[in-house]
Write an enzyme that holds these catalytic residues in place. Sequence first.
Site, PDB file in Angstrom:
ATOM      1  N   LYS A 219       0.984  -1.370  -0.080  1.00 41.32           N
ATOM      2  CA  LYS A 219      -0.200   0.000   0.103  1.00 41.32           C
ATOM      3  C   LYS A 219       1.034   1.278  -0.024  1.00 41.32           C
ATOM      4  O   LYS A 219       0.646   2.225  -0.865  1.00 41.32           O
ATOM      5  CB  LYS A 219      -0.811   0.009   1.182  1.00 41.32           C
ATOM      6  CG  LYS A 219      -1.716   1.229   1.245  1.00 41.32           C
ATOM      7  CD  LYS A 219      -2.557   1.699   0.419  1.00 41.32           C
ATOM      8  CE  LYS A 219      -2.897   3.035   0.637  1.00 41.32           C
ATOM      9  NZ  LYS A 219      -4.054   3.775  -0.088  1.00 41.32           N
ATOM     10  N   CYS A 273      -2.898  11.108   1.971  1.00 35.98           N
ATOM     11  CA  CYS A 273      -2.153   9.666   1.285  1.00 35.98           C
ATOM     12  C   CYS A 273      -0.983  10.025   0.977  1.00 35.98           C
ATOM     13  O   CYS A 273       0.225   9.688   1.258  1.00 35.98           O
ATOM     14  CB  CYS A 273      -3.045   8.896   0.709  1.00 35.98           C
ATOM     15  SG  CYS A 273      -4.739   8.645   1.284  1.00 35.98           S
TER      16      CYS A 273
HETATM   17  N1  SAJ Z   1      -1.202  14.968  -8.994  1.00 39.39           N
HETATM   18  C1  SAJ Z   1      -0.600  15.690  -9.668  1.00 39.39           C
HETATM   19  N2  SAJ Z   1      -0.255  15.228 -10.858  1.00 39.39           N
HETATM   20  C2  SAJ Z   1      -0.814  14.218 -11.403  1.00 39.39           C
HETATM   21  C3  SAJ Z   1      -1.482  13.267 -10.394  1.00 39.39           C
HETATM   22  C4  SAJ Z   1      -1.568  13.976  -9.185  1.00 39.39           C
HETATM   23  O1  SAJ Z   1      -0.032  16.877  -9.205  1.00 39.39           O
HETATM   24  O2  SAJ Z   1      -0.528  13.705 -12.474  1.00 39.39           O
HETATM   25  C5  SAJ Z   1      -1.399  15.654  -7.582  1.00 39.39           C
HETATM   26  C6  SAJ Z   1      -3.010  15.860  -7.119  1.00 39.39           C
HETATM   27  O3  SAJ Z   1      -3.078  17.348  -7.448  1.00 39.39           O
HETATM   28  C7  SAJ Z   1      -2.989  15.804  -5.487  1.00 39.39           C
HETATM   29  C8  SAJ Z   1      -2.093  14.542  -5.545  1.00 39.39           C
HETATM   30  O4  SAJ Z   1      -1.178  14.527  -6.471  1.00 39.39           O
HETATM   31  O5  SAJ Z   1      -2.643  16.809  -4.977  1.00 39.39           O
HETATM   32  C9  SAJ Z   1      -2.670  13.269  -5.169  1.00 39.39           C
HETATM   33  O6  SAJ Z   1      -3.792  12.882  -6.118  1.00 39.39           O
HETATM   34  P1  SAJ Z   1      -4.098  11.657  -6.658  1.00 39.39           P
HETATM   35  O7  SAJ Z   1      -5.417  11.925  -7.585  1.00 39.39           O
HETATM   36  O8  SAJ Z   1      -3.201  11.226  -7.399  1.00 39.39           O
HETATM   37  O9  SAJ Z   1      -4.389  10.574  -5.457  1.00 39.39           O
HETATM   38  P2  SAJ Z   1      -5.176  10.714  -4.401  1.00 39.39           P
HETATM   39  O10 SAJ Z   1      -4.358  11.162  -2.999  1.00 39.39           O
HETATM   40  O11 SAJ Z   1      -6.639  11.465  -4.272  1.00 39.39           O
HETATM   41  O12 SAJ Z   1      -5.556   8.892  -3.983  1.00 39.39           O
HETATM   42  C10 SAJ Z   1      -4.343   8.325  -3.885  1.00 39.39           C
HETATM   43  C11 SAJ Z   1      -4.528   7.121  -4.675  1.00 39.39           C
HETATM   44  N3  SAJ Z   1      -3.147   6.160  -4.977  1.00 39.39           N
HETATM   45  C12 SAJ Z   1      -2.716   5.926  -6.035  1.00 39.39           C
HETATM   46  O13 SAJ Z   1      -3.078   6.296  -6.968  1.00 39.39           O
HETATM   47  C13 SAJ Z   1      -1.629   5.198  -6.166  1.00 39.39           C
HETATM   48  C14 SAJ Z   1      -5.541   6.225  -4.286  1.00 39.39           C
HETATM   49  O14 SAJ Z   1      -5.666   5.061  -4.972  1.00 39.39           O
HETATM   50  C15 SAJ Z   1      -5.541   5.849  -2.917  1.00 39.39           C
HETATM   51  O15 SAJ Z   1      -6.437   4.709  -2.268  1.00 39.39           O
HETATM   52  C16 SAJ Z   1      -5.395   6.768  -2.118  1.00 39.39           C
HETATM   53  O16 SAJ Z   1      -4.341   7.913  -2.545  1.00 39.39           O
HETATM   54  C17 SAJ Z   1      -5.291   6.660  -0.349  1.00 39.39           C
HETATM   55  O17 SAJ Z   1      -6.221   6.774   0.318  1.00 39.39           O
HETATM   56  O18 SAJ Z   1      -4.160   6.191  -0.212  1.00 39.39           O
END
Ligand code: SAJ
Length: 449
Positions: A219, A273
Amino acid sequence: MRRQPLLHRDAPSLKMQTLCLLGLGYIGLPTGSIFALAGKDVIGVDPSPRVQAALRSGLASFDEPELQTLVTAAINSGRLRVQTQPEAADAFIIAVPTPLDPATNRADLSYVERAARDIVPFLRRGNLVILESTVPPGTTRDVLAPILAESGLVPGRDICVAHCPERVLPGRILVELEQNDRLAGGLTPACAEAAADLYSAFCKGAIVRTDATTAEMVKVMENTFRDVNVALANEFALIAERIGVDVWEAIRLANHHPRVSVLRPGPGVGGHCIAVDPWFLVDAAPDEARLIRTARTVNDAMPEHVVARLAALVSPPAPVALLGITYKAEVDDVRESPALRVAELATERGYAVRLCDPHVKAQTPGLPAPLLPIEHALRDAEAIVLLVDHRAFQELDVDLAAALVARKRILDARNAIDRRAWQARGFEVSVLGAGPSAAEHNVAEPTNA
Ligand code: SAJ
Protein backbone atom coordinates in the site's frame (compact mmCIF):
# COMPACT_ATOMS: atom_id res chain seq x y z
CA MET A 1 -8.88 -17.14 -10.35
CA ARG A 2 -9.54 -17.46 -6.61
CA ARG A 3 -7.03 -19.58 -4.74
CA GLN A 4 -8.13 -22.53 -2.62
CA PRO A 5 -8.75 -21.50 1.00
CA LEU A 6 -5.75 -22.11 3.24
CA LEU A 7 -7.70 -23.10 6.32
CA HIS A 8 -5.99 -23.62 9.63
CA ARG A 9 -7.13 -26.34 11.99
CA ASP A 10 -8.17 -23.71 14.51
CA ALA A 11 -9.40 -21.11 12.03
CA PRO A 12 -12.28 -19.06 13.38
CA SER A 13 -15.69 -19.10 11.79
CA LEU A 14 -15.79 -17.46 8.39
CA LYS A 15 -19.40 -16.44 8.88
CA MET A 16 -19.10 -12.80 9.87
CA GLN A 17 -22.51 -11.15 10.12
CA THR A 18 -22.04 -8.26 12.57
CA LEU A 19 -19.32 -5.72 11.89
CA CYS A 20 -18.09 -2.98 14.18
CA LEU A 21 -16.38 -0.30 12.10
CA LEU A 22 -14.19 2.24 13.88
CA GLY A 23 -13.82 5.56 12.04
CA LEU A 24 -16.56 6.91 9.76
CA GLY A 25 -14.35 9.10 7.60
CA TYR A 26 -13.45 9.06 3.93
CA ILE A 27 -13.00 5.28 3.94
CA GLY A 28 -15.02 4.06 6.93
CA LEU A 29 -18.32 5.65 5.93
CA PRO A 30 -18.46 4.31 2.36
CA THR A 31 -17.12 0.92 3.50
CA GLY A 32 -19.68 0.62 6.31
CA SER A 33 -22.50 1.65 3.98
CA ILE A 34 -21.51 -0.80 1.28
CA PHE A 35 -21.22 -3.66 3.81
CA ALA A 36 -24.68 -2.75 5.16
CA LEU A 37 -26.16 -2.90 1.67
CA ALA A 38 -24.41 -6.24 1.16
CA GLY A 39 -26.47 -7.57 4.08
CA LYS A 40 -24.08 -7.17 7.03
CA ASP A 41 -25.18 -5.58 10.30
CA VAL A 42 -22.82 -2.64 10.72
CA ILE A 43 -22.17 -0.69 13.90
CA GLY A 44 -20.38 2.48 12.79
CA VAL A 45 -18.34 4.10 15.55
CA ASP A 46 -17.03 7.66 15.45
CA PRO A 47 -16.55 9.99 18.41
CA SER A 48 -16.71 13.17 16.28
CA PRO A 49 -19.82 15.24 17.16
CA ARG A 50 -19.79 16.62 13.58
CA VAL A 51 -19.88 13.13 12.03
CA GLN A 52 -22.48 11.96 14.56
CA ALA A 53 -24.73 14.96 13.93
CA ALA A 54 -24.51 14.63 10.15
CA LEU A 55 -25.27 10.91 10.12
CA ARG A 56 -28.06 11.19 12.69
CA SER A 57 -29.75 13.55 10.21
CA GLY A 58 -29.06 11.03 7.45
CA LEU A 59 -26.37 13.16 5.77
CA ALA A 60 -22.97 12.03 4.53
CA SER A 61 -20.30 14.02 6.38
CA PHE A 62 -18.29 14.85 3.21
CA ASP A 63 -18.82 15.24 -0.53
CA GLU A 64 -18.19 12.29 -2.81
CA PRO A 65 -20.10 11.27 -5.95
CA GLU A 66 -23.06 8.97 -5.09
CA LEU A 67 -22.08 8.79 -1.41
CA GLN A 68 -25.25 10.47 -0.15
CA THR A 69 -27.42 7.99 -2.04
CA LEU A 70 -25.43 5.08 -0.62
CA VAL A 71 -25.53 6.39 2.96
CA THR A 72 -29.27 7.08 2.76
CA ALA A 73 -29.90 3.56 1.45
CA ALA A 74 -27.68 2.03 4.15
CA ILE A 75 -29.40 3.92 6.96
CA ASN A 76 -32.87 3.16 5.54
CA SER A 77 -31.97 -0.53 5.33
CA GLY A 78 -31.67 -0.53 9.13
CA ARG A 79 -28.32 -2.30 8.84
CA LEU A 80 -26.11 0.73 9.53
CA ARG A 81 -26.23 2.08 13.06
CA VAL A 82 -24.04 4.95 14.22
CA GLN A 83 -22.73 5.32 17.76
CA THR A 84 -19.83 6.70 19.76
CA GLN A 85 -18.61 3.48 21.38
CA PRO A 86 -17.87 0.02 19.97
CA GLU A 87 -19.78 -3.07 20.96
CA ALA A 88 -19.42 -6.83 20.49
CA ALA A 89 -19.36 -7.99 16.87
CA ASP A 90 -18.06 -10.83 14.69
CA ALA A 91 -15.56 -8.60 12.93
CA PHE A 92 -13.95 -5.25 13.74
CA ILE A 93 -12.64 -2.93 11.03
CA ILE A 94 -10.33 -0.07 11.97
CA ALA A 95 -10.39 2.82 9.47
CA VAL A 96 -8.98 5.72 11.49
CA PRO A 97 -6.49 8.40 10.38
CA THR A 98 -2.73 7.82 10.50
CA PRO A 99 -1.41 11.36 10.12
CA LEU A 100 2.19 12.43 9.99
CA ASP A 101 3.72 13.91 13.11
CA PRO A 102 5.01 17.20 11.63
CA ALA A 103 7.85 17.40 14.15
CA THR A 104 9.35 14.04 13.22
CA ASN A 105 7.83 13.07 9.83
CA ARG A 106 6.88 9.77 11.48
CA ALA A 107 3.46 8.12 11.49
CA ASP A 108 1.24 9.10 14.37
CA LEU A 109 -0.35 5.74 15.26
CA SER A 110 -2.23 7.03 18.30
CA TYR A 111 -5.65 6.72 16.59
CA VAL A 112 -4.93 3.10 15.62
CA GLU A 113 -3.72 2.30 19.14
CA ARG A 114 -6.77 3.92 20.71
CA ALA A 115 -9.17 2.09 18.38
CA ALA A 116 -7.43 -1.21 19.18
CA ARG A 117 -7.67 -0.57 22.95
CA ASP A 118 -11.34 0.38 22.56
CA ILE A 119 -12.22 -3.00 21.08
CA VAL A 120 -10.16 -5.15 23.49
CA PRO A 121 -13.02 -5.44 26.04
CA PHE A 122 -15.38 -6.74 23.33
CA LEU A 123 -13.10 -9.33 21.71
CA ARG A 124 -14.23 -12.96 21.69
CA ARG A 125 -12.63 -16.12 20.39
CA GLY A 126 -13.31 -16.41 16.65
CA ASN A 127 -13.38 -12.64 15.99
CA LEU A 128 -11.70 -11.06 13.00
CA VAL A 129 -9.91 -7.69 13.37
CA ILE A 130 -8.99 -5.80 10.19
CA LEU A 131 -6.82 -2.73 9.94
CA GLU A 132 -7.68 -0.67 6.84
CA SER A 133 -5.74 2.50 7.71
CA THR A 134 -2.47 3.01 5.82
CA VAL A 135 0.38 2.26 8.22
CA PRO A 136 4.16 1.75 8.21
CA PRO A 137 5.18 -1.84 7.40
CA GLY A 138 5.12 -4.00 10.52
CA THR A 139 2.33 -2.11 12.35
CA THR A 140 -0.27 -4.92 12.28
CA ARG A 141 2.21 -7.44 13.68
CA ASP A 142 4.16 -5.20 16.07
CA VAL A 143 1.64 -2.59 17.23
CA LEU A 144 -1.91 -3.85 16.64
CA ALA A 145 -1.53 -7.53 17.54
CA PRO A 146 0.20 -6.90 20.92
CA ILE A 147 -2.61 -4.53 21.97
CA LEU A 148 -5.29 -7.05 20.94
CA ALA A 149 -3.40 -9.73 22.92
CA GLU A 150 -4.17 -7.72 26.08
CA SER A 151 -7.62 -9.38 25.80
CA GLY A 152 -5.99 -12.71 26.74
CA LEU A 153 -6.77 -14.04 23.24
CA VAL A 154 -3.87 -14.97 20.99
CA PRO A 155 -3.83 -13.10 17.61
CA GLY A 156 -3.46 -15.58 14.77
CA ARG A 157 -4.76 -18.43 16.92
CA ASP A 158 -7.86 -17.31 18.88
CA ILE A 159 -8.67 -14.27 16.76
CA CYS A 160 -7.82 -13.43 13.18
CA VAL A 161 -5.94 -10.22 12.47
CA ALA A 162 -5.33 -8.78 9.00
CA HIS A 163 -4.30 -5.64 7.13
CA CYS A 164 -6.62 -4.90 4.19
CA PRO A 165 -5.60 -1.45 2.96
CA GLU A 166 -8.07 0.73 1.15
CA ARG A 167 -6.88 1.76 -2.34
CA VAL A 168 -9.77 3.89 -3.56
CA LEU A 169 -9.35 7.22 -5.34
CA PRO A 170 -11.25 10.17 -3.84
CA GLY A 171 -13.75 11.23 -6.50
CA ARG A 172 -14.23 7.57 -7.49
CA ILE A 173 -14.47 5.98 -4.05
CA LEU A 174 -17.68 4.03 -4.57
CA VAL A 175 -16.76 2.63 -7.98
CA GLU A 176 -13.28 1.67 -6.84
CA LEU A 177 -14.43 0.15 -3.52
CA GLU A 178 -16.37 -2.40 -5.47
CA GLN A 179 -14.18 -2.84 -8.55
CA ASN A 180 -10.57 -2.56 -7.34
CA ASP A 181 -8.54 -5.62 -6.44
CA ARG A 182 -8.14 -6.01 -2.66
CA LEU A 183 -5.21 -7.09 -0.56
CA ALA A 184 -5.98 -9.41 2.34
CA GLY A 185 -2.80 -9.44 4.41
CA GLY A 186 -3.16 -11.88 7.28
CA LEU A 187 -1.10 -12.43 10.39
CA THR A 188 -1.46 -16.09 9.30
CA PRO A 189 -2.83 -17.62 6.07
CA ALA A 190 -6.07 -18.37 7.92
CA CYS A 191 -6.37 -14.71 8.92
CA ALA A 192 -5.90 -13.69 5.26
CA GLU A 193 -8.58 -16.17 4.28
CA ALA A 194 -11.05 -14.89 6.86
CA ALA A 195 -10.49 -11.30 5.72
CA ALA A 196 -10.83 -12.25 2.06
CA ASP A 197 -14.07 -14.05 2.83
CA LEU A 198 -15.48 -10.93 4.50
CA TYR A 199 -14.63 -8.58 1.60
CA SER A 200 -16.07 -11.00 -0.93
CA ALA A 201 -19.45 -9.73 0.37
CA PHE A 202 -19.15 -6.74 -1.99
CA CYS A 203 -15.72 -6.74 -3.69
CA LYS A 204 -15.90 -7.62 -7.39
CA GLY A 205 -12.14 -7.31 -7.97
CA ALA A 206 -9.65 -10.08 -7.18
CA ILE A 207 -8.93 -10.53 -3.48
CA VAL A 208 -5.25 -11.29 -3.20
CA ARG A 209 -4.01 -13.07 -0.08
CA THR A 210 -0.65 -12.22 1.44
CA ASP A 211 0.90 -11.57 4.85
CA ALA A 212 0.14 -8.42 6.82
CA THR A 213 3.55 -6.76 6.53
CA THR A 214 3.73 -7.30 2.77
CA ALA A 215 0.24 -5.78 2.42
CA GLU A 216 1.39 -2.75 4.43
CA MET A 217 4.48 -2.37 2.25
CA VAL A 218 2.45 -2.73 -0.97
CA LYS A 219 0.00 0.00 0.00
CA VAL A 220 2.74 2.47 0.92
CA MET A 221 4.70 1.56 -2.24
CA GLU A 222 1.69 2.36 -4.43
CA ASN A 223 1.35 5.89 -3.07
CA THR A 224 5.13 6.39 -3.11
CA PHE A 225 5.22 5.35 -6.76
CA ARG A 226 2.71 8.09 -7.56
CA ASP A 227 4.50 10.70 -5.46
CA VAL A 228 7.87 10.00 -7.11
CA ASN A 229 6.28 10.13 -10.56
CA VAL A 230 4.56 13.45 -9.86
CA ALA A 231 7.89 14.76 -8.53
CA LEU A 232 9.52 13.78 -11.82
CA ALA A 233 6.83 15.65 -13.76
CA ASN A 234 7.32 18.67 -11.49
CA GLU A 235 11.08 18.55 -11.99
CA PHE A 236 10.56 18.38 -15.76
CA ALA A 237 8.39 21.52 -15.42
CA LEU A 238 11.11 23.40 -13.55
CA ILE A 239 13.74 22.36 -16.12
CA ALA A 240 11.44 23.32 -18.98
CA GLU A 241 10.90 26.78 -17.48
CA ARG A 242 14.64 27.18 -17.08
CA ILE A 243 15.45 26.28 -20.69
CA GLY A 244 12.40 27.83 -22.30
CA VAL A 245 10.44 24.76 -23.34
CA ASP A 246 6.71 24.23 -22.84
CA VAL A 247 6.66 21.14 -20.61
CA TRP A 248 3.05 20.33 -21.50
CA GLU A 249 3.90 19.97 -25.15
CA ALA A 250 7.06 18.02 -24.25
CA ILE A 251 5.09 15.62 -22.02
CA ARG A 252 2.43 15.15 -24.68
CA LEU A 253 5.12 14.16 -27.16
CA ALA A 254 7.07 11.98 -24.69
CA ASN A 255 3.88 10.10 -23.85
CA HIS A 256 3.67 8.96 -27.47
CA HIS A 257 6.41 6.51 -26.51
CA PRO A 258 4.83 3.11 -25.77
CA ARG A 259 6.61 2.75 -22.41
CA VAL A 260 6.51 6.36 -21.18
CA SER A 261 3.66 7.90 -19.23
CA VAL A 262 4.72 11.15 -17.57
CA LEU A 263 2.22 12.51 -15.04
CA ARG A 264 1.05 16.11 -14.77
CA PRO A 265 3.09 18.86 -13.10
CA GLY A 266 1.20 21.09 -10.71
CA PRO A 267 1.44 23.25 -7.59
CA GLY A 268 2.45 20.22 -5.48
CA VAL A 269 1.09 17.00 -4.05
CA GLY A 270 -1.58 16.98 -1.38
CA GLY A 271 -4.22 14.86 0.26
CA HIS A 272 -3.96 12.71 3.34
CA CYS A 273 -2.16 9.83 1.55
CA ILE A 274 0.36 10.60 -1.15
CA ALA A 275 1.91 13.54 0.67
CA VAL A 276 2.19 11.42 3.83
CA ASP A 277 2.78 7.74 3.11
CA PRO A 278 6.23 8.00 1.46
CA TRP A 279 7.55 9.26 4.79
CA PHE A 280 6.63 5.87 6.31
CA LEU A 281 9.26 4.29 4.04
CA VAL A 282 11.79 7.05 4.73
CA ASP A 283 11.27 6.39 8.43
CA ALA A 284 11.58 2.62 7.99
CA ALA A 285 14.88 2.82 6.06
CA PRO A 286 16.31 6.38 6.12
CA ASP A 287 19.61 5.48 4.47
CA GLU A 288 18.03 3.59 1.59
CA ALA A 289 15.01 5.83 0.84
CA ARG A 290 17.02 8.57 -0.90
CA LEU A 291 14.92 8.99 -4.05
CA ILE A 292 11.69 8.88 -2.05
CA ARG A 293 12.85 11.62 0.32
CA THR A 294 14.01 13.80 -2.60
CA ALA A 295 10.65 13.37 -4.35
CA ARG A 296 8.87 14.60 -1.23
CA THR A 297 11.18 17.62 -1.12
CA VAL A 298 10.60 18.41 -4.82
CA ASN A 299 6.82 18.21 -4.44
CA ASP A 300 6.77 20.17 -1.18
CA ALA A 301 8.74 22.99 -2.85
CA MET A 302 6.19 23.53 -5.63
CA PRO A 303 3.90 25.97 -3.75
CA GLU A 304 6.90 28.22 -3.14
CA HIS A 305 7.68 28.05 -6.86
CA VAL A 306 4.12 29.07 -7.76
CA VAL A 307 4.42 32.09 -5.45
CA ALA A 308 7.74 32.97 -7.12
CA ARG A 309 5.97 32.90 -10.51
CA LEU A 310 3.23 35.09 -9.05
CA ALA A 311 5.87 37.53 -7.75
CA ALA A 312 7.20 37.79 -11.31
CA LEU A 313 3.76 38.95 -12.40
CA VAL A 314 2.71 41.31 -9.66
CA SER A 315 4.08 42.59 -6.34
CA PRO A 316 2.42 42.70 -2.92
CA PRO A 317 0.11 44.14 -1.67
CA ALA A 318 -1.73 43.66 -4.98
CA PRO A 319 -5.10 41.90 -4.76
CA VAL A 320 -4.82 38.41 -6.27
CA ALA A 321 -7.62 35.91 -6.95
CA LEU A 322 -6.58 32.36 -6.05
CA LEU A 323 -8.91 29.86 -7.73
CA GLY A 324 -9.12 26.55 -5.88
CA ILE A 325 -7.82 25.49 -2.48
CA THR A 326 -8.59 21.75 -2.42
CA TYR A 327 -5.78 19.25 -2.92
CA LYS A 328 -7.15 18.25 -6.33
CA ALA A 329 -10.11 18.79 -8.63
CA GLU A 330 -13.75 17.99 -7.80
CA VAL A 331 -13.18 17.13 -4.12
CA ASP A 332 -13.88 19.21 -1.00
CA ASP A 333 -10.78 18.02 0.86
CA VAL A 334 -8.14 20.61 1.78
CA ARG A 335 -5.88 18.30 3.80
CA GLU A 336 -2.20 18.86 2.92
CA SER A 337 -3.43 20.91 -0.02
CA PRO A 338 -0.62 22.58 -2.00
CA ALA A 339 -3.14 25.19 -3.18
CA LEU A 340 -3.84 26.09 0.42
CA ARG A 341 -0.09 26.35 1.01
CA VAL A 342 0.15 28.80 -1.93
CA ALA A 343 -2.63 30.85 -0.31
CA GLU A 344 -0.78 30.86 3.02
CA LEU A 345 2.53 31.88 1.42
CA ALA A 346 0.90 34.61 -0.67
CA THR A 347 -0.81 35.96 2.45
CA GLU A 348 2.50 35.91 4.36
CA ARG A 349 4.17 37.82 1.49
CA GLY A 350 1.56 40.57 1.80
CA TYR A 351 -0.76 39.98 -1.17
CA ALA A 352 -4.43 40.79 -0.68
CA VAL A 353 -5.53 37.19 -1.16
CA ARG A 354 -9.03 36.45 -2.42
CA LEU A 355 -9.92 32.77 -2.18
CA CYS A 356 -12.54 31.05 -4.27
CA ASP A 357 -13.46 27.36 -4.24
CA PRO A 358 -17.03 26.28 -4.95
CA HIS A 359 -16.36 22.81 -3.45
CA VAL A 360 -15.22 23.99 -0.04
CA LYS A 361 -17.62 24.80 2.78
CA ALA A 362 -17.40 28.41 4.02
CA GLN A 363 -16.90 27.30 7.64
CA THR A 364 -13.83 25.17 6.85
CA PRO A 365 -11.31 25.97 9.61
CA GLY A 366 -7.73 27.10 8.98
CA LEU A 367 -8.18 29.15 5.81
CA PRO A 368 -5.90 32.23 5.54
CA ALA A 369 -8.72 34.34 4.03
CA PRO A 370 -12.50 34.03 3.69
CA LEU A 371 -13.97 32.15 0.73
CA LEU A 372 -15.61 34.42 -1.82
CA PRO A 373 -17.97 33.91 -4.72
CA ILE A 374 -16.08 34.03 -8.03
CA GLU A 375 -17.27 37.56 -8.95
CA HIS A 376 -16.03 38.97 -5.62
CA ALA A 377 -12.70 37.15 -5.91
CA LEU A 378 -12.06 38.49 -9.41
CA ARG A 379 -13.26 42.07 -8.93
CA ASP A 380 -10.26 44.45 -9.21
CA ALA A 381 -7.77 41.56 -8.95
CA GLU A 382 -4.35 42.32 -10.42
CA ALA A 383 -3.63 38.65 -11.13
CA ILE A 384 -5.54 35.37 -11.18
CA VAL A 385 -3.81 32.16 -10.14
CA LEU A 386 -5.54 28.93 -11.09
CA LEU A 387 -4.49 26.33 -8.52
CA VAL A 388 -7.08 23.58 -8.89
CA ASP A 389 -8.54 22.35 -12.17
CA HIS A 390 -12.14 22.18 -10.95
CA ARG A 391 -14.52 22.02 -13.92
CA ALA A 392 -16.12 25.26 -12.72
CA PHE A 393 -12.82 27.08 -13.30
CA GLN A 394 -12.08 25.43 -16.63
CA GLU A 395 -15.49 26.63 -17.79
CA LEU A 396 -15.12 30.11 -16.28
CA ASP A 397 -16.70 32.87 -18.35
CA VAL A 398 -13.60 34.65 -19.72
CA ASP A 399 -15.60 37.75 -20.72
CA LEU A 400 -16.85 38.08 -17.16
CA ALA A 401 -13.31 37.68 -15.82
CA ALA A 402 -12.00 40.27 -18.29
CA ALA A 403 -14.70 42.73 -17.23
CA LEU A 404 -14.03 42.31 -13.50
CA VAL A 405 -10.25 42.27 -13.06
CA ALA A 406 -8.04 45.34 -12.73
CA ARG A 407 -5.16 43.78 -14.71
CA LYS A 408 -5.54 40.94 -17.18
CA ARG A 409 -2.97 38.45 -15.92
CA ILE A 410 -3.47 34.78 -15.20
CA LEU A 411 -1.03 32.16 -13.94
CA ASP A 412 -2.31 28.65 -14.67
CA ALA A 413 -0.61 26.17 -12.33
CA ARG A 414 -2.53 23.19 -13.80
CA ASN A 415 -2.50 23.87 -17.53
CA ALA A 416 -6.27 23.79 -17.28
CA ILE A 417 -7.46 26.84 -19.19
CA ASP A 418 -7.82 27.41 -22.90
CA ARG A 419 -4.81 29.71 -23.31
CA ARG A 420 -5.91 31.08 -26.66
CA ALA A 421 -9.39 32.01 -25.40
CA TRP A 422 -7.88 33.99 -22.52
CA GLN A 423 -5.26 35.62 -24.74
CA ALA A 424 -7.99 36.61 -27.21
CA ARG A 425 -9.64 38.58 -24.36
CA GLY A 426 -6.37 40.43 -23.74
CA PHE A 427 -4.99 38.33 -20.88
CA GLU A 428 -1.28 37.72 -20.38
CA VAL A 429 -1.27 33.96 -19.77
CA SER A 430 1.54 32.37 -17.73
CA VAL A 431 1.58 28.59 -17.34
CA LEU A 432 3.48 26.50 -14.82
CA GLY A 433 6.07 24.51 -16.74
CA ALA A 434 6.15 26.90 -19.66
CA GLY A 435 8.41 29.89 -20.17
CA PRO A 436 7.45 33.28 -18.76
CA SER A 437 4.70 35.25 -20.44
CA ALA A 438 5.33 38.73 -21.82
CA ALA A 439 4.12 40.06 -18.47
CA GLU A 440 7.06 38.31 -16.79
CA HIS A 441 9.70 39.48 -19.27
CA ASN A 442 11.16 42.04 -16.91
CA VAL A 443 12.09 39.18 -14.55
CA ALA A 444 15.59 37.79 -15.06
CA GLU A 445 15.20 34.50 -13.17
CA PRO A 446 11.75 33.03 -13.70
CA THR A 447 12.50 29.79 -11.84
CA ASN A 448 14.12 31.04 -8.65
CA ALA A 449 11.80 29.16 -6.26
N1 SAJ B 1 -1.19 15.04 -8.77
C1 SAJ B 1 -0.43 15.81 -9.65
N2 SAJ B 1 -0.21 15.32 -10.91
C2 SAJ B 1 -0.72 14.13 -11.32
C3 SAJ B 1 -1.47 13.36 -10.42
C4 SAJ B 1 -1.69 13.83 -9.16
O1 SAJ B 1 0.05 16.89 -9.31
O2 SAJ B 1 -0.48 13.78 -12.48
C5 SAJ B 1 -1.44 15.54 -7.42
C6 SAJ B 1 -2.91 15.89 -7.19
O3 SAJ B 1 -3.22 17.17 -7.64
C7 SAJ B 1 -3.02 15.72 -5.69
C8 SAJ B 1 -2.05 14.60 -5.38
O4 SAJ B 1 -1.18 14.50 -6.49
O5 SAJ B 1 -2.59 16.90 -5.01
C9 SAJ B 1 -2.69 13.24 -5.13
O6 SAJ B 1 -3.81 13.04 -5.98
P1 SAJ B 1 -4.14 11.63 -6.65
O7 SAJ B 1 -5.38 11.80 -7.44
O8 SAJ B 1 -2.96 11.12 -7.36
O9 SAJ B 1 -4.34 10.63 -5.43
P2 SAJ B 1 -5.23 10.66 -4.08
O10 SAJ B 1 -4.35 11.16 -2.97
O11 SAJ B 1 -6.53 11.34 -4.27
O12 SAJ B 1 -5.48 9.07 -3.88
C10 SAJ B 1 -4.35 8.23 -3.77
C11 SAJ B 1 -4.53 7.04 -4.74
N3 SAJ B 1 -3.28 6.31 -4.85
C12 SAJ B 1 -2.75 5.99 -6.07
O13 SAJ B 1 -3.23 6.35 -7.11
C13 SAJ B 1 -1.49 5.18 -6.04
C14 SAJ B 1 -5.65 6.13 -4.25
O14 SAJ B 1 -5.75 4.97 -5.06
C15 SAJ B 1 -5.37 5.73 -2.79
O15 SAJ B 1 -6.40 4.88 -2.28
C16 SAJ B 1 -5.33 7.00 -1.97
O16 SAJ B 1 -4.23 7.78 -2.42
C17 SAJ B 1 -5.17 6.61 -0.51
O17 SAJ B 1 -6.16 6.75 0.25
O18 SAJ B 1 -4.10 6.12 -0.13
